[in-house]
Design a protein around this motif. Structure first.
Motif, PDB file in Angstrom:
ATOM      1  N   ASP A   7       0.805  -9.825 -32.087  1.00  0.00           N
ATOM      2  CA  ASP A   7       1.545 -11.071 -31.924  1.00  0.00           C
ATOM      3  C   ASP A   7       0.606 -12.260 -31.785  1.00  0.00           C
ATOM      4  N   GLN A   8       1.188 -13.444 -31.540  1.00  0.00           N
ATOM      5  CA  GLN A   8       0.416 -14.684 -31.484  1.00  0.00           C
ATOM      6  C   GLN A   8      -0.573 -14.708 -30.333  1.00  0.00           C
ATOM      7  N   ASP A   9      -0.382 -13.845 -29.343  1.00  0.00           N
ATOM      8  CA  ASP A   9      -1.284 -13.800 -28.183  1.00  0.00           C
ATOM      9  C   ASP A   9      -2.277 -12.640 -28.251  1.00  0.00           C
ATOM     10  N   GLY A  10      -2.278 -11.896 -29.347  1.00  0.00           N
ATOM     11  CA  GLY A  10      -3.201 -10.772 -29.489  1.00  0.00           C
ATOM     12  C   GLY A  10      -2.673  -9.462 -28.953  1.00  0.00           C
ATOM     13  N   ASN A  11      -1.395  -9.412 -28.495  1.00  0.00           N
ATOM     14  CA  ASN A  11      -0.809  -8.165 -28.007  1.00  0.00           C
ATOM     15  C   ASN A  11      -0.366  -7.298 -29.179  1.00  0.00           C
ATOM     16  N   GLU A  12      -0.508  -5.978 -29.025  1.00  0.00           N
ATOM     17  CA  GLU A  12      -0.151  -5.060 -30.096  1.00  0.00           C
ATOM     18  C   GLU A  12       1.145  -4.306 -29.779  1.00  0.00           C
ATOM     19  N   GLU A  17      13.307  -8.332 -29.180  1.00  0.00           N
ATOM     20  CA  GLU A  17      13.596  -9.091 -30.404  1.00  0.00           C
ATOM     21  C   GLU A  17      14.318  -8.150 -31.357  1.00  0.00           C
ATOM     22  N   HIS A  18      15.589  -8.429 -31.642  1.00  0.00           N
ATOM     23  CA  HIS A  18      16.361  -7.473 -32.440  1.00  0.00           C
ATOM     24  C   HIS A  18      15.871  -7.375 -33.881  1.00  0.00           C
ATOM     25  N   HIS A  71       9.262 -16.742 -35.630  1.00  0.00           N
ATOM     26  CA  HIS A  71      10.480 -17.203 -34.958  1.00  0.00           C
ATOM     27  C   HIS A  71      10.241 -18.605 -34.413  1.00  0.00           C
ATOM     28  N   GLU A  72      11.123 -19.547 -34.776  1.00  0.00           N
ATOM     29  CA  GLU A  72      11.005 -20.932 -34.330  1.00  0.00           C
ATOM     30  C   GLU A  72      12.326 -21.377 -33.712  1.00  0.00           C
ATOM     31  N   HIS A  73      12.233 -22.184 -32.629  1.00  0.00           N
ATOM     32  CA  HIS A  73      13.444 -22.685 -31.974  1.00  0.00           C
ATOM     33  C   HIS A  73      13.170 -24.102 -31.465  1.00  0.00           C
ATOM     34  N   PRO A  74      13.132 -25.100 -32.371  1.00  0.00           N
ATOM     35  CA  PRO A  74      12.769 -26.470 -31.979  1.00  0.00           C
ATOM     36  C   PRO A  74      13.721 -27.104 -30.981  1.00  0.00           C
ATOM     37  N   GLU A  75      15.052 -26.871 -31.134  1.00  0.00           N
ATOM     38  CA  GLU A  75      16.001 -27.492 -30.212  1.00  0.00           C
ATOM     39  C   GLU A  75      15.829 -26.961 -28.793  1.00  0.00           C
ATOM     40  N   ALA A  76      15.619 -25.636 -28.674  1.00  0.00           N
ATOM     41  CA  ALA A  76      15.430 -25.048 -27.345  1.00  0.00           C
ATOM     42  C   ALA A  76      14.163 -25.578 -26.689  1.00  0.00           C
ATOM     43  N   ASP A  77      13.106 -25.730 -27.463  1.00  0.00           N
ATOM     44  CA  ASP A  77      11.861 -26.262 -26.908  1.00  0.00           C
ATOM     45  C   ASP A  77      12.025 -27.707 -26.460  1.00  0.00           C
ATOM     46  N   PRO A 128       7.363 -25.503 -23.394  1.00  0.00           N
ATOM     47  CA  PRO A 128       8.071 -24.996 -24.574  1.00  0.00           C
ATOM     48  C   PRO A 128       7.725 -23.543 -24.844  1.00  0.00           C
ATOM     49  N   LEU A 129       8.670 -22.823 -25.436  1.00  0.00           N
ATOM     50  CA  LEU A 129       8.432 -21.414 -25.756  1.00  0.00           C
ATOM     51  C   LEU A 129       7.433 -21.272 -26.896  1.00  0.00           C
ATOM     52  N   GLY A 130       7.442 -22.230 -27.816  1.00  0.00           N
ATOM     53  CA  GLY A 130       6.503 -22.193 -28.925  1.00  0.00           C
ATOM     54  C   GLY A 130       6.913 -21.199 -30.002  1.00  0.00           C
ATOM     55  N   GLU A 131       6.124 -21.151 -31.053  1.00  0.00           N
ATOM     56  CA  GLU A 131       6.401 -20.266 -32.188  1.00  0.00           C
ATOM     57  C   GLU A 131       5.954 -18.842 -31.878  1.00  0.00           C
ATOM     58  N   LYS A 132       6.806 -17.874 -32.191  1.00  0.00           N
ATOM     59  CA  LYS A 132       6.452 -16.468 -32.022  1.00  0.00           C
ATOM     60  C   LYS A 132       6.124 -15.859 -33.386  1.00  0.00           C
ATOM     61  N   THR A 133       5.077 -15.062 -33.436  1.00  0.00           N
ATOM     62  CA  THR A 133       4.699 -14.424 -34.697  1.00  0.00           C
ATOM     63  C   THR A 133       4.286 -12.971 -34.456  1.00  0.00           C
TER      64      THR A 133
END
Length: 307
Positions: A43-48, A80-81, A270-276, A286-291
């Motif tokens: 993921d974006q933080d280096g977690n596997e 994340e479904h 995953h992006e959620h601009p309104e929630a951020d 902000p939650l930021g972009e998840k990858t």
């Protein structure tokens, strides 16, 4: 005449079986799941996260293919479904995840996490201009109801044709208990704010492209975009107070998956601009972009392919 009818029936059967074969073969081409296969994502933080294809299971008389994960999910708020199903089916019409209960658990946990972050800030803002001696106690309740299936992908697919991937609803009730007010509060000391959200997630295959990941370069990847349209109705009520018309707001999130031929999911965003934006207004980060990107994988062959 009978011979002609017999011929038409035989042709119809052949065509129907051909359609079933094409649908399943097409689905397995973009969503392989042979036992023993695995996919490791970063993921974006280096977690596997590693997904394993395991033995199918029977649930209420239906057979579901299955995945397991390492590390195992410890917090439902991280669910994340799109990439975390445990049971799914590859049928003639859909690749469908059987994740309704998991989605409900995940959304409740995520909403609870956000409320626990937001409540101290909300309490401080609400009591800022209150007379001395007034205290506020904020309580909330969360209810979520999701459809049983998330429809990942139609089989076969038509480009730029929308389908309903998921439907769900959620209700958040916030009760404000006011104590120590120097005068009587019109409508009572325990007003409530109720937010009801109706969510429809629409999927679209927008095309194909080449994708670079730590696991390599993958050509002809399907690009699947899911747009989550959320309609929210907010009402304020208090005992004895006149009813108010609900306020409606729309919020949108966008999730994109890339599926590579003979490999499956190779990338997720995953992006959620309104929630951020809403979180920033409350003073929250902000939650930021998840990858997620594929890092290692192995796809086992079927017995026929091995032979």
């Amino acid at each position: 005449m009978l011979k002609k009818i017999r011929t038409v029936v035989v042709l119809a059967l052949i065509l129907s079986f051909s359609t079933i074969s094409i649908g399943n073969e097409w689905a397995n081409y973009y969503f392989p799941d042979a036992l023993g296969s695995y996919w490791t994502y970063e993921d974006q933080d280096g977690n596997e996260l590693t997904r394993y294809a395991i033995e199918p299971e029977n649930i209420d008389g239906e057979t579901y293919r299955a995945f397991s994960y390492d590390p195992a999910l410890e917090d439902w708020a991280d669910f994340e479904h799109y990439i975390h199903p445990y049971f799914y089916q590859v049928g003639n019409d859909w690749v469908a995840y059987f994740v309704g209960t998991e989605i409900e658990n995940g959304l409740k946990a995520h909403a609870t996490q956000e409320m626990e972050e937001a409540l101290p800030i909300m309490r401080q803002q609400m009591i800022g201009d209150a007379p001395e001696g007034v205290t506020l106690d904020l309580n909330y309740d969360i209810e979520v109801e999701s459809a049983d299936y998330f429809y990942l992908l139609p089989t076969p697919v038509t480009y730029n044709e929308e389908w309903t991937a998921l439907e769900l609803s959620a209700t958040l009730t916030l009760t404000i208990n006011i104590q120590g007010a120097p005068i009587e509060i019109p409508g009572g000391a325990s007003p409530t704010i109720t937010t009801h959200s109706s969510v429809i997630e629409i999927g679209t295959v927008t095309g194909t492209e080449t994708v670079d990941t730590p696991a390599g370069t993958f050509e002809d990847c399907l690009i699947i975009e899911y747009q989550t349209n959320e309609t929210m109705e907010m009402t304020f009520s208090a005992p004895g107070a006149p009813e108010q018309d609900p306020e409606e707001r729309d919020a949108t999130t966008i999730t994109t998956l890339w599926l590579a031929p003979s490999v499956g999911i190779v990338k997720f965003k995953h992006e959620h601009p309104e929630a951020d934006e809403a979180r920033e207004q409350l003073g929250l980060a902000p939650l930021g972009e998840k990858t997620l990107e594929l890092k290692h994988y192995e796809i086992k062959g079927t017995p026929a392919e091995v032979e």
